[in-house]
Each structure stands twice: as structure tokens, then as C-alpha cells.
Design a protein around this motif. Structure first.
Motif, PDB file in Angstrom:
ATOM      1  N   TRP A 260       0.837  -1.187   0.000  1.00  0.00           N
ATOM      2  CA  TRP A 260       0.000   0.000   0.000  1.00  0.00           C
ATOM      3  C   TRP A 260       0.881   1.249   0.000  1.00  0.00           C
ATOM      4  CZ3 TRP A 260      -0.998  -4.449   2.526  1.00  0.00           C
ATOM      5  CH2 TRP A 260      -2.283  -5.020   2.426  1.00  0.00           C
ATOM      6  N   CYS A 261       0.261   2.387  -0.289  1.00  0.00           N
ATOM      7  CA  CYS A 261       0.984   3.651  -0.172  1.00  0.00           C
ATOM      8  C   CYS A 261       0.072   4.710   0.425  1.00  0.00           C
ATOM      9  CB  CYS A 261       1.537   4.117  -1.522  1.00  0.00           C
ATOM     10  SG  CYS A 261       0.300   4.782  -2.661  1.00  0.00           S
ATOM     11  N   ALA A 262       0.677   5.695   1.086  1.00  0.00           N
ATOM     12  CA  ALA A 262      -0.025   6.873   1.610  1.00  0.00           C
ATOM     13  C   ALA A 262       0.912   8.054   1.395  1.00  0.00           C
ATOM     14  CB  ALA A 262      -0.360   6.686   3.090  1.00  0.00           C
ATOM     15  N   VAL A 263       0.712   8.747   0.288  1.00  0.00           N
ATOM     16  CA  VAL A 263       1.652   9.787  -0.135  1.00  0.00           C
ATOM     17  C   VAL A 263       0.893  10.989  -0.717  1.00  0.00           C
ATOM     18  CG1 VAL A 263       3.530   8.155  -0.589  1.00  0.00           C
ATOM     19  CG2 VAL A 263       1.896   8.674  -2.398  1.00  0.00           C
ATOM     20  N   ARG A 264       1.641  11.988  -1.165  1.00  0.00           N
ATOM     21  CA  ARG A 264       1.157  13.235  -1.761  1.00  0.00           C
ATOM     22  C   ARG A 264       0.329  14.033  -0.756  1.00  0.00           C
ATOM     23  NH1 ARG A 264      -1.947  12.956  -7.397  1.00  0.00           N
ATOM     24  NH2 ARG A 264      -3.796  12.867  -6.075  1.00  0.00           N
ATOM     25  N   LEU A 265       1.027  14.618   0.205  1.00  0.00           N
ATOM     26  CA  LEU A 265       0.380  15.398   1.250  1.00  0.00           C
ATOM     27  C   LEU A 265       0.136  16.847   0.837  1.00  0.00           C
ATOM     28  CD1 LEU A 265      -0.286  13.986   3.995  1.00  0.00           C
ATOM     29  CD2 LEU A 265       1.484  12.831   2.701  1.00  0.00           C
ATOM     30  N   GLY A 266       0.697  17.266  -0.286  1.00  0.00           N
ATOM     31  CA  GLY A 266       0.400  18.591  -0.830  1.00  0.00           C
ATOM     32  C   GLY A 266       0.833  19.748   0.042  1.00  0.00           C
ATOM     33  N   GLY A 267       1.902  19.554   0.816  1.00  0.00           N
ATOM     34  CA  GLY A 267       2.375  20.629   1.679  1.00  0.00           C
ATOM     35  C   GLY A 267       1.549  20.825   2.928  1.00  0.00           C
ATOM     36  N   MET A 268       0.633  19.891   3.212  1.00  0.00           N
ATOM     37  CA  MET A 268      -0.260  20.005   4.363  1.00  0.00           C
ATOM     38  C   MET A 268      -0.118  18.812   5.296  1.00  0.00           C
ATOM     39  SD  MET A 268      -2.295  22.669   4.692  1.00  0.00           S
ATOM     40  CE  MET A 268      -2.783  24.136   3.779  1.00  0.00           C
ATOM     41  N   GLY A 269       1.090  18.268   5.400  1.00  0.00           N
ATOM     42  CA  GLY A 269       1.302  17.072   6.209  1.00  0.00           C
ATOM     43  C   GLY A 269       0.941  17.234   7.664  1.00  0.00           C
ATOM     44  N   VAL A 270       1.229  18.397   8.246  1.00  0.00           N
ATOM     45  CA  VAL A 270       0.898  18.632   9.652  1.00  0.00           C
ATOM     46  C   VAL A 270      -0.609  18.522   9.859  1.00  0.00           C
ATOM     47  CG1 VAL A 270       0.873  20.349  11.511  1.00  0.00           C
ATOM     48  CG2 VAL A 270       2.934  20.037  10.130  1.00  0.00           C
ATOM     49  N   ALA A 271      -1.369  19.054   8.894  1.00  0.00           N
ATOM     50  CA  ALA A 271      -2.824  19.084   9.033  1.00  0.00           C
ATOM     51  C   ALA A 271      -3.482  17.747   8.719  1.00  0.00           C
ATOM     52  CB  ALA A 271      -3.416  20.179   8.147  1.00  0.00           C
ATOM     53  N   ILE A 272      -3.063  17.098   7.630  1.00  0.00           N
ATOM     54  CA  ILE A 272      -3.797  15.909   7.190  1.00  0.00           C
ATOM     55  C   ILE A 272      -3.046  14.597   7.426  1.00  0.00           C
ATOM     56  CG2 ILE A 272      -5.085  17.191   5.456  1.00  0.00           C
ATOM     57  CD1 ILE A 272      -3.250  16.009   3.320  1.00  0.00           C
ATOM     58  N   GLY A 273      -1.786  14.682   7.859  1.00  0.00           N
ATOM     59  CA  GLY A 273      -0.991  13.470   7.997  1.00  0.00           C
ATOM     60  C   GLY A 273      -1.616  12.408   8.878  1.00  0.00           C
ATOM     61  N   ASN A 274      -2.214  12.832   9.982  1.00  0.00           N
ATOM     62  CA  ASN A 274      -2.810  11.880  10.919  1.00  0.00           C
ATOM     63  C   ASN A 274      -3.977  11.126  10.290  1.00  0.00           C
ATOM     64  OD1 ASN A 274      -4.979  11.282  13.122  1.00  0.00           O
ATOM     65  ND2 ASN A 274      -3.053  11.405  14.251  1.00  0.00           N
ATOM     66  N   LEU A 275      -4.873  11.851   9.610  1.00  0.00           N
ATOM     67  CA  LEU A 275      -6.045  11.203   9.005  1.00  0.00           C
ATOM     68  C   LEU A 275      -5.657  10.319   7.823  1.00  0.00           C
ATOM     69  CD1 LEU A 275      -8.948  13.828   8.976  1.00  0.00           C
ATOM     70  CD2 LEU A 275      -8.592  11.908  10.510  1.00  0.00           C
ATOM     71  N   ILE A 276      -4.704  10.774   7.014  1.00  0.00           N
ATOM     72  CA  ILE A 276      -4.245   9.970   5.885  1.00  0.00           C
ATOM     73  C   ILE A 276      -3.616   8.681   6.393  1.00  0.00           C
ATOM     74  CG2 ILE A 276      -2.600   9.891   3.963  1.00  0.00           C
ATOM     75  CD1 ILE A 276      -5.119  11.687   3.584  1.00  0.00           C
ATOM     76  N   ALA A 277      -2.837   8.796   7.461  1.00  0.00           N
ATOM     77  CA  ALA A 277      -2.207   7.618   8.054  1.00  0.00           C
ATOM     78  C   ALA A 277      -3.241   6.630   8.578  1.00  0.00           C
ATOM     79  CB  ALA A 277      -1.280   8.051   9.191  1.00  0.00           C
ATOM     80  N   GLU A 278      -4.261   7.144   9.236  1.00  0.00           N
ATOM     81  CA  GLU A 278      -5.304   6.264   9.780  1.00  0.00           C
ATOM     82  C   GLU A 278      -6.083   5.576   8.660  1.00  0.00           C
ATOM     83  OE1 GLU A 278      -8.677   6.242  13.278  1.00  0.00           O
ATOM     84  OE2 GLU A 278      -7.891   8.154  12.566  1.00  0.00           O
ATOM     85  N   GLU A 279      -6.312   6.302   7.579  1.00  0.00           N
ATOM     86  CA  GLU A 279      -7.001   5.724   6.418  1.00  0.00           C
ATOM     87  C   GLU A 279      -6.196   4.557   5.854  1.00  0.00           C
ATOM     88  OE1 GLU A 279      -8.458   7.135   1.947  1.00  0.00           O
ATOM     89  OE2 GLU A 279      -7.996   8.652   3.475  1.00  0.00           O
ATOM     90  N   ALA A 280      -4.881   4.758   5.725  1.00  0.00           N
ATOM     91  CA  ALA A 280      -4.019   3.689   5.217  1.00  0.00           C
ATOM     92  C   ALA A 280      -3.971   2.517   6.193  1.00  0.00           C
ATOM     93  CB  ALA A 280      -2.610   4.229   4.975  1.00  0.00           C
ATOM     94  N   ALA A 281      -3.864   2.824   7.491  1.00  0.00           N
ATOM     95  CA  ALA A 281      -3.810   1.772   8.498  1.00  0.00           C
ATOM     96  C   ALA A 281      -5.059   0.899   8.469  1.00  0.00           C
ATOM     97  CB  ALA A 281      -3.635   2.405   9.885  1.00  0.00           C
ATOM     98  N   ASP A 282      -6.217   1.529   8.335  1.00  0.00           N
ATOM     99  CA  ASP A 282      -7.472   0.769   8.309  1.00  0.00           C
ATOM    100  C   ASP A 282      -7.564  -0.110   7.063  1.00  0.00           C
ATOM    101  OD1 ASP A 282      -8.222   1.842  10.716  1.00  0.00           O
ATOM    102  OD2 ASP A 282      -9.550   3.367   9.863  1.00  0.00           O
ATOM    103  N   MET A 283      -7.058   0.388   5.935  1.00  0.00           N
ATOM    104  CA  MET A 283      -7.064  -0.421   4.713  1.00  0.00           C
ATOM    105  C   MET A 283      -6.229  -1.687   4.899  1.00  0.00           C
ATOM    106  SD  MET A 283      -6.658   2.510   1.728  1.00  0.00           S
ATOM    107  CE  MET A 283      -6.492   1.301   0.428  1.00  0.00           C
ATOM    108  N   ILE A 284      -5.090  -1.531   5.544  1.00  0.00           N
ATOM    109  CA  ILE A 284      -4.194  -2.675   5.757  1.00  0.00           C
ATOM    110  C   ILE A 284      -4.801  -3.653   6.763  1.00  0.00           C
ATOM    111  CG2 ILE A 284      -1.924  -3.365   6.623  1.00  0.00           C
ATOM    112  CD1 ILE A 284      -0.868  -0.651   5.563  1.00  0.00           C
ATOM    113  N   LEU A 285      -5.349  -3.117   7.849  1.00  0.00           N
ATOM    114  CA  LEU A 285      -5.906  -3.980   8.893  1.00  0.00           C
ATOM    115  C   LEU A 285      -7.069  -4.828   8.385  1.00  0.00           C
ATOM    116  CD1 LEU A 285      -5.822  -1.610  12.015  1.00  0.00           C
ATOM    117  CD2 LEU A 285      -4.391  -3.620  11.581  1.00  0.00           C
ATOM    118  N   LYS A 286      -7.795  -4.348   7.403  1.00  0.00           N
ATOM    119  CA  LYS A 286      -8.911  -5.114   6.852  1.00  0.00           C
ATOM    120  C   LYS A 286      -8.454  -6.381   6.139  1.00  0.00           C
ATOM    121  CE  LYS A 286     -12.216  -1.331   6.164  1.00  0.00           C
ATOM    122  NZ  LYS A 286     -12.931  -0.496   5.148  1.00  0.00           N
ATOM    123  N   GLU A 287      -7.186  -6.412   5.751  1.00  0.00           N
ATOM    124  CA  GLU A 287      -6.714  -7.537   4.944  1.00  0.00           C
ATOM    125  C   GLU A 287      -5.700  -8.428   5.661  1.00  0.00           C
ATOM    126  OE1 GLU A 287      -5.834  -7.002   0.886  1.00  0.00           O
ATOM    127  OE2 GLU A 287      -7.130  -5.263   0.637  1.00  0.00           O
TER     128      GLU A 287
END
Length: 379
Positions: free
Chosen positions: A351-378
Motif C-alpha cells: 500500500w501507499c499513503a503519499v502526496r500530502l500537498g504541503g499540508m502534512g501537519v494538518a492531514i498526515g494523521n487522518l491519511i495515516a489512519e485511512e491507510a492503516a485501516d485499509m491494511i488492517l482489513k486484509e
């Protein structure tokens, strides 16, 4: 070099999940997975002795959108797309603050100001005319009745020169990037997540029920699942992905006798940004003066841009002070044809979780959780 028995047995093994990149997304994803599935063996790999890229090299802005930036986005994207991203940034900042604590990350709710010079009168008039519209849209997201306010009365108090107008976003703030990353590293360690620095993964290959991560021609690490969280460096591992490195230049002055202003500021549609760090001034940006040269993953300084930053610092931001510049550096963001982050499965077990668009501080946590949940499902 080959791994010893002790290294292989204690530090590497065959992890359930390997994460490449120990920045905001990589560490948050590891923490999210480990918190929800404590039995998982998670290994985070980082090629630098500190997180490379932007996670420890950003400006520490807790922001989610100035009016001129959002107007620019609305010219190329739908209203629902733009404000969906704003909502993600807002919720991501709240989640990060809740996870780590405001005191720990030195969060200050000092407001985010957009600055307009006399030459920006038309841009200001357009932004000023849209204040009610953006307040209405953000009221539904943040619950604040008036998120954006006219702030011309503060110009003289802040001591700026040549600034004609300001609009403040009262929901924005600033934090200490170093403390934030230190807190994430400590939290990951407390949860039993293994973090190894100085390991550069050159390529990966899916082999049956494993993923092989090649360090060089001889050495590799086997894991069951892989998450690539390298943001601006994503195209080094993922061929053809819509992510380009974008370098940002930053400087910080020596301490002044008193803080000249308190708050975070955006100028020229966000291409320049500045804030106080205690009694110091941080200033960054200028990528729009040399897009071609700044489309790179090299950490070098762009002397022409730093000269422009110096000029802006002493002529507009602190015209009544002449402190020396103590720090200069660059960081690498991950941009693309869209500001929407890429969180997806690339192939079996990868999987990948990339392209934060210069807003990593703001969205990094939610993007990470989205990726984590995708992995945990499988798994």
C-alpha cells in the motif's frame, strides 16, 4: 554487510507490517495499527538519522486554508472537493492535538493571517468580498460562526511595512515541529513499534506471501505487508505515481529582544509564509520564483530564493530590526496534479499513503489512519 543472528532475531525478524518512512504519516500509521491490533509486529524504516523530507523540516503551521488559496483551488476543483479537503485538514489538526497534547507539541492558537500589499489590492478585494461565503462554508465544518475576519487594525501593531490589508483565520495556529515528531517517536516506542534509522530501501518485490525490501544487491528485509509513506520521494519506489518532489526553502533568525509579532502569516497566495518562534522569525517559501529548479528531492539551498527571502524579511516583515539569520534549510514536499492525497493498494500486500500537498501537519494523521485501516482489513 549481512545481518547477524542477533540483529535479525531482535531488530528485524519478519514483520507483519513494514513501513518505509518515519515521518508524520509513517509513524501515525504505525501507531494507529498497533493501537488497534497490539499483536502486530511493526517495523518502521527510515533512511535518514532523522525523518527525511518535510516532517522535521516544515514551518510548523497548523493551517487549513487561506481565502486566496481556497479561491485558487475553486478555479480548478469542485466546491465539494475543495471543502472536503478543508474538513480533512481541520479534523486532522484536531486529531493530532488530541493524540499528542497541546502542551507537548507547544501548540499556540494565535491565528493565521493572510497578508496583502498595496500591489495586491485586486486580490484583496476579491478575497474580502468572499469572507461571508467562506464563513458560511466553514461554519458547517468547524462550528465557528466567523472563522475569517478583517484584520487591518493589527498591521501597525505587528510593525509590517508596505502591508495594506490582512484577513485572519482565527482557527489556525502554530506548533513546534521538532516536539511533534519527538512525541510521535516516543509514542511509537512506548507501543513496542520498532524504528530503524539509516536504512535506505532501493526497491521492493512481492514474493509469494512476502514482500522483499532490497537495501542493496546483497541485503534485504522480508515482511508480510508493506506501506510506503515517503511522500515527496514516492516516485523513487513507485514507478509512474503522480507525485513530484517540491523543495521549500526556510530560514530562521537569531532571537530579537522582543517577539515582533505573534501568529502565522501567508503572503502571495501562500507561496511565502512566516511566523514567530518565540522571539525569532521563521520565513519560508519563494518556490514560485523558480518552479523548475525547486522540482527536486535534493536538500540543497537555493541561494537566489534565500536572497529573496532576506529582502522580504528586512523590507516588509521586520523593517525596524536587522537580526542575523541563524538557520537556513530546505525540505521536500510531495505534490501532484491534484491536492488529494494518494492512499491506495498498489499490489498484493503493498500500500501507499503519499502526496500530502504541503499540508502534512494538518492531514498526515487522518491519511495515516485511512491507510492503516485499509491494511488492517486484509491482515
Amino acid at each position: 554487510m549481512s545481518f547477524s543472528y542477533w540483529e535479525q532475531d531482535t531488530f528485524i525478524g519478519r514483520p507483519d507490517v513494514c513501513i518505509i518512512g518515519s515521518g508524520i504519516v509513517g509513524l501515525n500509521a504505525a501507531i494507529s495499527m498497533k493501537s488497534k491490533a497490539p499483536f502486530l509486529n511493526i517495523l518502521v524504516l527510515e533512511r535518514g538519522f532523522l525523518p527525511s523530507g518535510a516532517s522535521t523540516r516544515n514551518a510548523g503551521f497548523a493551517c487549513f486554508g487561506s481565502i486566496s488559496e481556497l479561491l485558487m483551488d475553486l478555479r480548478t476543483q469542485s466546491e465539494s472537493t475543495v471543502f472536503s479537503l478543508v474538513e480533512k485538514r481541520w479534523k486532522g489538526l484536531l486529531r493530532m492535538r488530541e493524540l499528542l497534547g497541546d502542551d507537548v507539541i507547544h501548540y499556540e492558537s494565535a491565528g493565521g493571517y493572510e497578508v496583502f500589499t498595496k500591489n495586491d489590492e485586486l486580490r484583496y478585494q476579491e478575497c474580502e468580498s468572499k469572507i461571508d461565503y467562506f464563513n458560511k462554508m466553514l461554519r458547517e465544518i468547524c462550528g465557528e460562526q466567523q472563522m475569517y475576519l478583517r484584520a487591518d487594525r493589527n498591521i501597525q501593531r505587528f510593525g509590517f511595512s508596505g502591508v495594506a490589508h490582512m484577513i485572519v483565520n482565527i482557527g489556525e495556529g502554530q506548533l513546534d515541529t521538532g516536539k511533534m515528531m519527538e512525541a510521535l517517536i516516543n509514542k511509537a516506542s512506548t507501543l513496542g513499534i520498532q524504528l530503524l534509522n539509516g536504512i535506505n530501501i532501493e526497491k521492493y518485490c512481492v514474493e509469494n506471501d512476502s514482500v522483499r525490501l532490497s537495501i542493496n544487491e546483497k541485503d534485504s528485509i522480508l515482511c508480510k505487508n508493506l506501506l510506503i509513506a515517503t511522500n515527496g520521494f514516492a516516485n523513487e519506489l513507485i514507478r509512474g505515481i503522480d507525485v513530484e518532489p517540491a523543495r521549500a526553502q526556510v530560514l530562521v533568525t537569531e532571537e530579537l529582544e522582543h517577539a515582533p509579532f505573534i501568529g502565522s502569516f501567508h503572503y502571495d497566495e501562500g507561496y511565502y509564509y512566516f511566523r514567530n518562534i518565540g522571539k525569532r522569525v521563521l520565513l519560508g517559501g519563494g518556490r514560485n520564483t523558480d518552479f523548475k529548479k525547486e522540482k527536486t528531492s535534493s536538500m540543497e539551498l537555493n541561494t537566489a530564493i534565500h536572497a529573496k527571502l532576506d529582502e522580504l524579511l528586512y523590507s516588509m516583515i521586520i523593517p525596524n530590526h536587522k537580526p542575523k539569520v541563524e538557520y537556513r534549510w530546505s525540505g521536500i514536499m510531495g505534490l501532484g496534479s491534484s491536492k488529494k492525497s494518494i492512499v491506495e493498494k498498489l499490489e498484493p500486500s503493498v500500500w501507499c499513503a503519499v502526496r500530502l500537498g504541503g499540508m502534512g501537519v494538518a492531514i498526515g494523521n487522518l491519511i495515516a489512519e485511512e491507510a492503516a485501516d485499509m491494511i488492517l482489513k486484509e491482515i
